[in-house]
Design an enzyme around this catalytic site. Structure first.
Site, PDB file in Angstrom:
ATOM      1  CB  CYS A  89      -0.934   0.016   1.201  1.00 13.09           C
ATOM      2  SG  CYS A  89      -2.144  -1.324   1.184  1.00 13.09           S
ATOM      3  CG  HIS A 345      -6.221   1.994   0.210  1.00 13.91           C
ATOM      4  ND1 HIS A 345      -5.069   2.573  -0.288  1.00 13.91           N
ATOM      5  CD2 HIS A 345      -5.811   0.940   0.995  1.00 13.91           C
ATOM      6  CE1 HIS A 345      -4.019   1.911   0.170  1.00 13.91           C
ATOM      7  NE2 HIS A 345      -4.444   0.917   0.941  1.00 13.91           N
ATOM      8  CB  CYS A 375      -0.480   0.042   7.748  1.00 14.37           C
ATOM      9  SG  CYS A 375      -2.161   0.154   7.110  1.00 14.37           S
ATOM     10  N   GLY A 377       1.223  -4.291   3.546  1.00 15.39           N
ATOM     11  CA  GLY A 377       1.199  -5.733   3.651  1.00 15.39           C
ATOM     12  C   GLY A 377       2.556  -6.287   4.060  1.00 15.39           C
TER      13      GLY A 377
END
Length: 389
Positions: A89, A345, A375, A377
């Site tokens: 992300c 997102h 944050c 993965g």
């Protein structure tokens, strides 16, 4: 010493799943943002030394080094290269860091950092390939096979991680749904007041024009959100209403050294003050912004009180809520124009979308420092501090 500054930003509206942008090819959407960015800056593409492009699900229309394909689709000179970054992300936030390091080291003068994700066309899980034994299957499965996670909810994924965060920080369903309503209310107010207008590049799709973010729901209420199921844990707190939306979009920032900006007659918006990345618990997976923020503040010499605005990506409501508990950041400074729960997102585009929104906010309010964190993965997180100029 050389520095790295941002002189222009651009983003598409964030399209909801199967919404107004869903029929646009990822390369085409990327190309449109590239051209809009340099048109806004008033420079020739010939001056760009490289394009650093974030993307997470690099299959199908997003495969084959989409960063380079976007440059070619934009009609830029063939000598302008491009490459694709996957920091999950945080991919396009990492693109900002990579571009800044390249500029500061003297390897380049002008770089575009950005990213794209078309989640309507390339859904979550599209990169997973079934395999057998230790030699096949997606990488995350190979790691998950080795996990021993007492008290975990039996599934190795971000939703389960968000449930674990909610449990560990004692966050109730009421609290996470209240946060989600707040995200929609703030985004709706920003949209109504035209605060996103300067960020957004309108995208023509056939006879239609998409010119505003599609996911904002001004009428969201805690009562309505409370009726939604919690798919990751029976009786849990995480639902579709307090998680980031599946979205389509692209965004980019134009970066260069201060000296180059001066020579081109461009006025910098902000400089990259501090950029860090760190790892954290891969099972909770989403707590990385907490140590990343601490590291960024330590390296910058700034305190939490000196930061005028924070963009902490709303992957799930417990992420910014746990971050806020740990940092003590005031509510008014946290995602003041809403976040991914309301706006959406689009994975690979979100890092530079956050930067675009954060810098626009600092310009409107006269704030000096802004911090964003994402944050990612696997349990990593980028944190970046910008100084408005």
């Amino acid at each position: 010493m050389r520095d790295a500054v941002i002189v222009q930003t651009a983003r598409t509206p964030i399209g909801k799943r199967n919404g107004g942008l869903s029929s646009v090819h990822a390369v085409e959407l990327s190309a449109r943002i590239l051209n809009a960015l340099i048109e806004r800056a008033g420079i020739s593409a010939d001056l760009v030394d490289d394009v650093h492009w974030g993307n997470v699900l690099s299959v199908g229309q997003q495969s084959g080094n989409i960063g380079r394909m976007a440059v070619l689709a934009a009609g830029w000179p063939e000598h302008v290269p491009g490459f694709t970054i996957d920091r999950q992300c945080g991919s396009s936030q990492q693109a900002i860091s990579t571009a800044a390091a390249t500029i500061v080291s003297g390897q380049a003068d002008v770089i575009v950092a950005g990213g794209v994700e078309m989640m309507s066309s390339i859904p979550m899980g599209a990169t997973a390939v079934e395999g057998t034994g230790k030699s096949g299957g997606p990488a995350v499965d190979r790691y998950a096979e080795e996990l021993t996670a007492p008290g975990f909810f039996g599934s190795f994924n971000q939703g389960a991680g968000a449930e674990k965060i909610a449990r560990d920080w004692n966050l109730s369903r009421q609290q996470v749904d209240e946060y989600s309503v707040r995200s929609h209310e703030r985004a709706a107010a920003a949209q109504k007041n035209g605060e996103f207008d300067a960020e957004i590049v309108s995208i023509a799709v056939g006879d239609d024009v998409v010119n505003s973010d599609e996911g904002i729901r001004p009428g969201s209420t805690v009562e309505k959100l409370g009726t939604l199921k919690t798919p990751f844990l029976e009786g849990g707190v995480i639902s579709a209403g307090n998680a980031s939306q599946i979205s389509d979009g692209a965004s980019a920032v134009l970066m260069m050294s201060s000296e180059k900006a001066a020579s081109l007659g461009l006025t910098p918006i902000a400089r990259v003050h501090t950029a860090v990345v760190t790892g954290d618990d891969p099972v909770k997976m989403l707590t990385g912004p907490i140590p990343a923020t601490a590291l960024a503040l330590k390296r910058s010499g700034l305190t939490i009180a000196e930061i005028d605005a924070f963009e902490i990506n709303e992957a799930f409501a417990p992420v910014p809520l746990a971050w806020q508990i740990e940092t003590g950041a005031p509510d008014a400074k946290l995602n003041p124009a809403g976040g991914a729960i309301a706006l959406g997102h689009p994975l690979g585009a979100s890092g530079t979308r956050l930067a675009t929104t954060l810098l626009a906010y600092l310009q409107r309010t006269g704030g000096r420092y802004g911090l964003q964190s994402m944050c990612e993965g696997g349990g990593t997180a980028n944190a970046t501090i910008f100084e408005r100029l």
